[in-house]
Scaffold this active site. Structure first.
Site, mmCIF file in Angstrom:
data_model
loop_
_atom_site.group_PDB
_atom_site.id
_atom_site.type_symbol
_atom_site.label_atom_id
_atom_site.label_comp_id
_atom_site.label_asym_id
_atom_site.label_seq_id
_atom_site.Cartn_x
_atom_site.Cartn_y
_atom_site.Cartn_z
ATOM 1 N N SER A 181 45.647 43.482 41.338
ATOM 2 C CA SER A 181 45.493 42.472 40.343
ATOM 3 C C SER A 181 44.335 41.613 40.639
ATOM 4 O O SER A 181 44.282 41.064 41.996
ATOM 5 C CB SER A 181 46.727 41.863 39.822
ATOM 6 O OG SER A 181 47.845 42.706 39.719
ATOM 7 N N ASN B 75 45.937 50.521 32.319
ATOM 8 C CA ASN B 75 44.740 51.589 32.664
ATOM 9 C C ASN B 75 44.767 51.699 34.053
ATOM 10 O O ASN B 75 44.728 52.964 34.504
ATOM 11 C CB ASN B 75 43.337 51.021 32.166
ATOM 12 C CG ASN B 75 43.253 50.962 30.718
ATOM 13 O OD1 ASN B 75 43.610 51.910 30.004
ATOM 14 N ND2 ASN B 75 42.315 50.206 30.180
ATOM 15 N N HIS C 269 36.465 39.976 46.694
ATOM 16 C CA HIS C 269 36.033 40.753 45.612
ATOM 17 C C HIS C 269 35.689 40.023 44.329
ATOM 18 O O HIS C 269 36.310 39.553 43.703
ATOM 19 C CB HIS C 269 37.447 41.497 45.164
ATOM 20 C CG HIS C 269 37.319 42.471 44.290
ATOM 21 N ND1 HIS C 269 36.271 43.496 44.192
ATOM 22 C CD2 HIS C 269 38.002 42.798 43.063
ATOM 23 C CE1 HIS C 269 36.194 44.288 43.219
ATOM 24 N NE2 HIS C 269 37.294 43.938 42.254
ATOM 25 N N GLY D 15 52.711 47.715 36.646
ATOM 26 C CA GLY D 15 51.952 47.399 35.566
ATOM 27 C C GLY D 15 51.405 48.998 35.289
ATOM 28 O O GLY D 15 51.023 49.691 36.089
HETATM 29 N N1 LIG Z 1 41.022 44.906 42.711
HETATM 30 C C1 LIG Z 1 40.333 45.655 42.167
HETATM 31 O O1 LIG Z 1 39.324 46.280 42.483
HETATM 32 C C2 LIG Z 1 40.456 45.831 40.720
HETATM 33 C C3 LIG Z 1 39.990 46.694 40.108
HETATM 34 C C4 LIG Z 1 40.181 47.066 38.368
HETATM 35 C C5 LIG Z 1 41.210 46.155 37.920
HETATM 36 N N2 LIG Z 1 41.804 45.229 38.557
HETATM 37 C C6 LIG Z 1 42.731 44.134 38.051
HETATM 38 O O2 LIG Z 1 43.934 45.089 37.974
HETATM 39 C C7 LIG Z 1 44.550 44.583 36.883
HETATM 40 C C8 LIG Z 1 45.173 45.595 35.882
HETATM 41 O O3 LIG Z 1 44.110 45.930 35.263
HETATM 42 P P1 LIG Z 1 44.067 47.271 33.995
HETATM 43 O O4 LIG Z 1 42.958 47.436 33.716
HETATM 44 O O5 LIG Z 1 45.160 48.009 34.405
HETATM 45 O O6 LIG Z 1 44.694 46.132 32.980
HETATM 46 P P2 LIG Z 1 45.859 46.686 31.585
HETATM 47 O O7 LIG Z 1 45.781 45.546 30.620
HETATM 48 O O8 LIG Z 1 45.357 47.998 31.115
HETATM 49 O O9 LIG Z 1 47.251 46.863 32.371
HETATM 50 C C9 LIG Z 1 48.102 45.873 32.882
HETATM 51 C C10 LIG Z 1 49.424 46.097 32.553
HETATM 52 O O10 LIG Z 1 50.176 45.006 33.373
HETATM 53 C C11 LIG Z 1 51.303 44.908 32.557
HETATM 54 N N3 LIG Z 1 52.168 43.567 32.921
HETATM 55 C C12 LIG Z 1 51.668 42.295 32.531
HETATM 56 N N4 LIG Z 1 52.648 41.617 33.132
HETATM 57 C C13 LIG Z 1 53.605 42.289 33.571
HETATM 58 C C14 LIG Z 1 54.715 41.991 34.613
HETATM 59 N N5 LIG Z 1 55.257 40.657 34.632
HETATM 60 N N6 LIG Z 1 55.417 43.077 35.126
HETATM 61 C C15 LIG Z 1 54.874 44.334 34.897
HETATM 62 N N7 LIG Z 1 53.956 44.492 34.230
HETATM 63 C C16 LIG Z 1 53.353 43.706 33.764
HETATM 64 C C17 LIG Z 1 51.069 44.903 31.215
HETATM 65 O O11 LIG Z 1 51.829 45.103 30.230
HETATM 66 C C18 LIG Z 1 49.727 45.862 31.117
HETATM 67 O O12 LIG Z 1 50.432 47.321 30.676
HETATM 68 C C19 LIG Z 1 43.758 43.289 36.134
HETATM 69 O O13 LIG Z 1 44.155 42.138 36.764
HETATM 70 C C20 LIG Z 1 42.295 43.598 36.760
HETATM 71 O O14 LIG Z 1 41.380 42.813 36.827
HETATM 72 C C21 LIG Z 1 41.460 44.977 40.011
#
Ligand SMILES: NC(=O)c1ccc[n+]([C@@H]2O[C@H](COP(=O)([O-])OP(=O)(O)OC[C@H]3O[C@@H](n4cnc5c(N)ncnc54)[C@H](O)[C@@H]3O)[C@@H](O)[C@H]2O)c1
Length: 308
Positions: free
Chosen positions: A119, A12, A175, A9
């Protein structure tokens, strides 16, 4: 040989984590995504920053899992983030499907890696990754507590006008809205914050910590937080790669600790080269233990929905 870190991924959180990790020269970084060109573009851009940063981390962006082969650590950030009005739990079904797609490919190419899941909904996704990977429990870790504690620490430092370096804090549990910040174990220069603030101030900071993710989502509107989350996962990666034996709150698969069986919940863990090397069972009051159980129950409900 430099260590190899794969980040699945390159959105962001993933791309910003790559930035922190390469800047700290923790190892070579592979960014992978399904959007053609995006990991390659971000990876090359970051690589070109290395001469300025004076770091020799090699950064590669790819859509091909072969490039991730033999990674020491794989961080999974693939999945949709929430938007205003959504809870982390609303992401369950979509992100579970993504986890099913990703984890098998990761494991085939890096059978000896340590997995760190980012995620959301975090605890359920960590449980899914644990079950799909078949890894031992020390090699599957969820990132949430380091972030939630960092938020709590930032709010404590702002409130008291002290250096963030003086502040330690613990946030346990799942979380989500039921996370369990522990003021008794949160200190400034070793002094518990319960000695430094009145009860209502502590409560206000605890609530802001619980709502910390939603506060950012409300501002951003199109996505969720990523600077602090990616810094948090970087701290975990560093603790493992440098075998620091650092005590950090992580989502771990519990097998009886805190009376919880067969479930990922946030607890204090020792992170070293083998991943989770120990789970600390700290003494909790009846009230704190009840809050942890309640939090575990909400994780249990989610994992039941996807059957992991
Ligand atoms: N654990 C935590 O504390 C925490 C904190 C922040 C965000 N998150 C989670 O992290 C995840 C990502 O957040 P983000 O802001 O980076 O989102 P984002 O949309 O900016 O990035 C997610 C990326 O995953 C990619 N993706 C989707 N399916 C995929 C696959 N099968 N294989 C490879 N890549 C794939 C997308 O193309 C995208 O580029 C979200 O689920 C968010 O809720 C968790």
């Amino acid at each position: 040989m430099r260590k190899k870190i794969t980040i699945v991924g390159s959105g962001n959180v993933g791309a910003t984590a790559a930035h922190w990790m390469a800047s700290k020269e923790l190892g070579d970084v592979v960014l992978i995504d399904i959007i053609p060109g995006v990991p390659q573009g971000k990876g090359l851009d970051l690589l070109e920053a290395m001469p300025i940063e004076k770091r020799d981390s090699f950064v590669l962006g790819t859509e091909d899992y072969k490039d991730t082969a033999n990674s020491d650590i794989v961080v999974i950030t693939a999945g949709i983030p929430r938007k205003p009005g959504m809870s982390r739990d609303d992401l369950l079904n979509t992100n579970y499907k993504i986890m099913q797609d990703v984890v098998g490919k990761v494991v085939t190419n890096s059978p000896n890696c340590i997995l760190i899941i980012v995620s959301n909904p975090l605890d359920a996704m960590a449980q899914a990754a644990y079950k799909i990977s078949g890894f031992s429990r020390n090699r599957v870790i969820g990132m949430a507590g380091v972030l939630d504690s960092a938020r709590f620490r930032a709010f404590i430092a702002m409130e008291l006008g002290v250096s963030v370096e003086n502040v330690t804090a613990f946030v346990l549990g799942g979380h989500g809205d039921t996370m369990v910040p522990l003021p008794r174990y949160s200190t400034v220069a070793g002094v518990p914050i319960t000695e430094l603030m009145d009860k209502s101030t502590v409560e206000r900071l605890v609530q802001r910590t619980r709502d910390g993710g939603a506060e950012i989502v409300k501002y951003l509107k199109t996505g969720s937080a990523y600077y602090a989350p990616s810094a948090a996962v970087t701290e975990m990666v560093e603790a493992i790669l440098k075998d620091k034996k650092k005590i950090l709150p992580c989502a771990a698969y519990l097998e009886g600790e805190y009376g919880i069986h067969g479930l990922f919940v946030g607890v204090p863990c020792k992170l070293g080269s083998r991943g989770i090397e120990d789970v600390w069972e700290i003494r909790l009051t009846d009230e704190e233990m009840a809050a942890l159980k309640k939090s575990a129950d909400s994780v249990k409900e989610l994992v039941a929905v996807v059957g992991v």
